[in-house]
Design a protein around this motif. Structure first.
Motif, PDB file in Angstrom:
ATOM      1  N   ASP A  28       0.830  -1.198   0.000  1.00 14.41           N
ATOM      2  CA  ASP A  28       0.000   0.000   0.000  1.00 14.41           C
ATOM      3  C   ASP A  28       0.869   1.254   0.000  1.00 14.41           C
ATOM      4  O   ASP A  28       0.549   2.254   0.653  1.00 14.41           O
ATOM      5  N   LYS A  29       1.966   1.217  -0.710  1.00 15.05           N
ATOM      6  CA  LYS A  29       2.904   2.336  -0.679  1.00 15.05           C
ATOM      7  C   LYS A  29       2.309   3.602  -1.274  1.00 15.05           C
ATOM      8  O   LYS A  29       2.647   4.715  -0.857  1.00 15.05           O
ATOM      9  N   GLU A  30       1.413   3.472  -2.258  1.00  8.79           N
ATOM     10  CA  GLU A  30       0.815   4.675  -2.854  1.00  8.79           C
ATOM     11  C   GLU A  30      -0.046   5.433  -1.856  1.00  8.79           C
ATOM     12  O   GLU A  30      -0.216   6.653  -1.966  1.00  8.79           O
ATOM     13  N   GLN A  31      -0.630   4.720  -0.888  1.00 12.18           N
ATOM     14  CA  GLN A  31      -1.464   5.373   0.113  1.00 12.18           C
ATOM     15  C   GLN A  31      -0.651   5.969   1.256  1.00 12.18           C
ATOM     16  O   GLN A  31      -1.144   6.839   1.979  1.00 12.18           O
ATOM     17  N   GLU A  51       3.840  15.029  -2.502  1.00 11.74           N
ATOM     18  CA  GLU A  51       4.784  16.152  -2.416  1.00 11.74           C
ATOM     19  C   GLU A  51       6.206  15.667  -2.175  1.00 11.74           C
ATOM     20  O   GLU A  51       7.173  16.332  -2.578  1.00 11.74           O
ATOM     21  N   TRP A  52       6.359  14.513  -1.507  1.00 10.07           N
ATOM     22  CA  TRP A  52       7.706  13.966  -1.329  1.00 10.07           C
ATOM     23  C   TRP A  52       8.296  13.536  -2.680  1.00 10.07           C
ATOM     24  O   TRP A  52       9.489  13.723  -2.916  1.00 10.07           O
ATOM     25  N   ILE A  53       7.451  12.991  -3.532  1.00  2.00           N
ATOM     26  CA  ILE A  53       7.929  12.550  -4.847  1.00  2.00           C
ATOM     27  C   ILE A  53       8.226  13.753  -5.742  1.00  2.00           C
ATOM     28  O   ILE A  53       9.234  13.790  -6.459  1.00  2.00           O
ATOM     29  N   ASP A  54       7.334  14.780  -5.704  1.00  2.00           N
ATOM     30  CA  ASP A  54       7.518  15.940  -6.568  1.00  2.00           C
ATOM     31  C   ASP A  54       8.761  16.741  -6.186  1.00  2.00           C
ATOM     32  O   ASP A  54       9.447  17.286  -7.059  1.00  2.00           O
ATOM     33  N   SER A  55       9.030  16.821  -4.896  1.00  2.00           N
ATOM     34  CA  SER A  55      10.195  17.594  -4.450  1.00  2.00           C
ATOM     35  C   SER A  55      11.509  16.835  -4.601  1.00  2.00           C
ATOM     36  O   SER A  55      12.574  17.411  -4.366  1.00  2.00           O
ATOM     37  N   GLY A  56      11.425  15.586  -4.981  1.00  2.00           N
ATOM     38  CA  GLY A  56      12.633  14.788  -5.133  1.00  2.00           C
ATOM     39  C   GLY A  56      13.162  14.226  -3.838  1.00  2.00           C
ATOM     40  O   GLY A  56      14.244  13.617  -3.828  1.00  2.00           O
ATOM     41  N   LYS A  57      12.423  14.377  -2.731  1.00  2.00           N
ATOM     42  CA  LYS A  57      12.879  13.844  -1.460  1.00  2.00           C
ATOM     43  C   LYS A  57      12.804  12.322  -1.438  1.00  2.00           C
ATOM     44  O   LYS A  57      13.679  11.650  -0.880  1.00  2.00           O
ATOM     45  N   GLY A  58      11.752  11.771  -2.031  1.00  2.00           N
ATOM     46  CA  GLY A  58      11.553  10.327  -2.044  1.00  2.00           C
ATOM     47  C   GLY A  58      11.397   9.793  -3.447  1.00  2.00           C
ATOM     48  O   GLY A  58      11.040  10.527  -4.380  1.00  2.00           O
ATOM     49  N   ASP A  59      11.649   8.503  -3.570  1.00  2.00           N
ATOM     50  CA  ASP A  59      11.539   7.837  -4.874  1.00  2.00           C
ATOM     51  C   ASP A  59      11.032   6.419  -4.643  1.00  2.00           C
ATOM     52  O   ASP A  59      11.681   5.634  -3.964  1.00  2.00           O
ATOM     53  N   LEU A  60       9.853   6.130  -5.189  1.00  2.00           N
ATOM     54  CA  LEU A  60       9.266   4.815  -4.994  1.00  2.00           C
ATOM     55  C   LEU A  60      10.053   3.714  -5.693  1.00  2.00           C
ATOM     56  O   LEU A  60       9.981   2.548  -5.292  1.00  2.00           O
ATOM     57  N   SER A  61      10.800   4.069  -6.718  1.00  2.00           N
ATOM     58  CA  SER A  61      11.576   3.054  -7.429  1.00  2.00           C
ATOM     59  C   SER A  61      12.737   2.524  -6.601  1.00  2.00           C
ATOM     60  O   SER A  61      13.312   1.475  -6.926  1.00  2.00           O
ATOM     61  N   LEU A  62      13.100   3.236  -5.526  1.00  2.00           N
ATOM     62  CA  LEU A  62      14.199   2.781  -4.673  1.00  2.00           C
ATOM     63  C   LEU A  62      13.762   1.713  -3.673  1.00  2.00           C
ATOM     64  O   LEU A  62      14.631   1.092  -3.039  1.00  2.00           O
ATOM     65  N   LEU A  63      12.466   1.490  -3.539  1.00  2.00           N
ATOM     66  CA  LEU A  63      11.980   0.495  -2.592  1.00  2.00           C
ATOM     67  C   LEU A  63      12.244  -0.896  -3.136  1.00  2.00           C
ATOM     68  O   LEU A  63      11.929  -1.201  -4.296  1.00  2.00           O
ATOM     69  N   PRO A  64      12.814  -1.776  -2.322  1.00  2.00           N
ATOM     70  CA  PRO A  64      13.037  -3.167  -2.780  1.00  2.00           C
ATOM     71  C   PRO A  64      11.712  -3.847  -3.036  1.00  2.00           C
ATOM     72  O   PRO A  64      10.756  -3.744  -2.265  1.00  2.00           O
ATOM     73  N   THR A  65      11.640  -4.562  -4.145  1.00  2.00           N
ATOM     74  CA  THR A  65      10.406  -5.261  -4.491  1.00  2.00           C
ATOM     75  C   THR A  65      10.260  -6.513  -3.640  1.00  2.00           C
ATOM     76  O   THR A  65      11.230  -7.117  -3.213  1.00  2.00           O
ATOM     77  N   VAL A  66       9.014  -6.864  -3.411  1.00  2.00           N
ATOM     78  CA  VAL A  66       8.700  -8.046  -2.628  1.00  2.00           C
ATOM     79  C   VAL A  66       7.747  -8.895  -3.454  1.00  2.00           C
ATOM     80  O   VAL A  66       6.985  -8.398  -4.278  1.00  2.00           O
ATOM     81  N   THR A  67       7.769 -10.183  -3.203  1.00  2.00           N
ATOM     82  CA  THR A  67       6.881 -11.116  -3.902  1.00  2.00           C
ATOM     83  C   THR A  67       5.529 -11.145  -3.215  1.00  2.00           C
ATOM     84  O   THR A  67       5.444 -11.203  -1.980  1.00  2.00           O
ATOM     85  N   ILE A  68       4.480 -11.087  -3.996  1.00  2.00           N
ATOM     86  CA  ILE A  68       3.116 -11.117  -3.475  1.00  2.00           C
ATOM     87  C   ILE A  68       2.624 -12.539  -3.478  1.00  2.00           C
ATOM     88  O   ILE A  68       2.622 -13.186  -4.516  1.00  2.00           O
TER      89      ILE A  68
END
Length: 344
Positions: free
Chosen positions: A319-322, A327-344
């Motif tokens: 549920d990372k999108e929630q 604003e963290w993504i737009d300001s460049g503070k965070g990046d969702l692509s850096l999160l390690p992927t997990v198997t569902i």
């Protein structure tokens, strides 16, 4: 020829050394009102030097050198005395008698010492004093403030008066009182931390805590008074210590706290322990903000296994999108692509 005696010569005058003394021409004048006759008073209650004309504080931390008289009578009388130790609200007024060892070899000193030790107090009072000393010693070892030590002493005194934990080990009772005192003082500590520091088993600590919780009508936040709201050992309350031990930047703690609050509002990772949630949230935030921190370091600081941290991280990742603000993504503070992927 007559002999005449000359007049004696005068001795040379001695030069006196200069004497130093106070310059009486120097006067203390208030710089605000500049009154030639100022009224400057020492307020010992607040430790300030105050001008009574305009109220300006001219100095602070004034030391009160006056005598501190006390009376040990039942009522305030005319026989003040300056003997005795400081008053203790838990033990009342205590006057100690010390017998000297010097008796001239007669052996009377030992007999007097035995009589004084018997008269000093009962066994229960001596055990109470020993327990209070242990509480102070443990709180000092844990680097806990004096407020927690005082609350723990009051809790132990109350449990000892009501005989709530008769038969339980003294170390377990003290550990439970310190655990509750930490919750009341908004300095939460987990069961695991208290057990590691006091060497008391988690089962025994839980039994003592449950007994005190039922006797004192403690809420889940462990607050013994109605006026002081309870505070649980929530994951956001542990972030400050964990991030400090991990040497993380200050902005990581604030972002991690926002993620935990958002996850709680959406019911993500409900039912997990606060320690597990704190560890998983820190692991999630570190990767999101590109502040790498190994899973082993987070596990060692939080005191939970690496698998438990991965499980909480997996719930956050789904549920990372929630949880991540745009604003963290737009300001460049965070990046969702850096999160390690997990198997569902």
């Amino acid at each position: 020829m007559a002999y005449t005696q000359p007049f004696p010569l005068a001795a040379p005058a001695k030069v006196q050394a200069p004497s130093y003394g106070p310059d009486l021409s120097v006067r203390l004048i208030c710089p605000e009102c500049r009154d030639p006759n100022p009224e400057i008073a020492e307020e010992f209650s607040s430790g300030d030097l105050v001008c009574r004309n305009c109220g300006l504080v001219l100095g602070d931390r004034v030391v009160d050198t006056r005598s501190e008289w006390r009376t040990f009578a039942n009522d305030e009388g005319d026989d003040p005395s300056r003997v005795g130790a400081a008053s203790d609200p838990l033990m009342g007024e205590q006057l100690d008698t010390i017998v000297s060892f010097r008796d001239g070899g007669s052996g009377l000193a030992r007999e007097l010492q035995r009589a004084a030790s018997r008269a000093q107090g009962s066994r229960s009072e001596r055990s109470l004093l020993a327990a209070l000393r242990d509480i102070s010693s443990w709180c000092d070892q844990f680097s806990l403030p004096k407020t927690i030590s005082d609350i723990a002493k009051q809790l132990y005194k109350r449990s000892d008066d009501e005989k709530l934990l008769r038969g339980k080990p003294l170390a377990a009772v003290i550990a439970a009182c310190i655990f509750i005192a930490c919750r009341q003082a908004h300095v939460p500590r987990t069961f695991r931390e208290i057990c590691d520091l006091t060497k008391v088993s988690k089962k025994l600590l839980g039994q003592c805590y449950k007994a005190l919780e039922q006797a004192f009508n403690l809420s889940p936040g462990a607050s013994a008074s109605a006026t002081t709201p309870g505070v649980s050992a929530g994951p956001e309350n542990m972030l400050a210590r964990y991030c400090n031990h991990l040497d993380l930047p200050p902005h990581v703690q604030s972002v991690c706290a926002d993620i935990i609050v958002a996850a709680r509002a959406k019911g993500i990772a409900d039912g997990r322990s606060p320690v597990s949630i704190a560890g998983g949230a820190i692991y999630f935030t570190c990767h999101l903000l590109n502040v790498p921190k190994s899973l082993r370091d987070i596990s060692a600081v939080a005191g939970v296994s690496e698998g438990t941290i991965k499980l909480v991280y997996r719930l956050y990742y789904l549920d990372k999108e929630q949880l991540v603000k745009q604003e963290w993504i737009d300001s460049g503070k965070g990046d969702l692509s850096l999160l390690p992927t997990v198997t569902i």
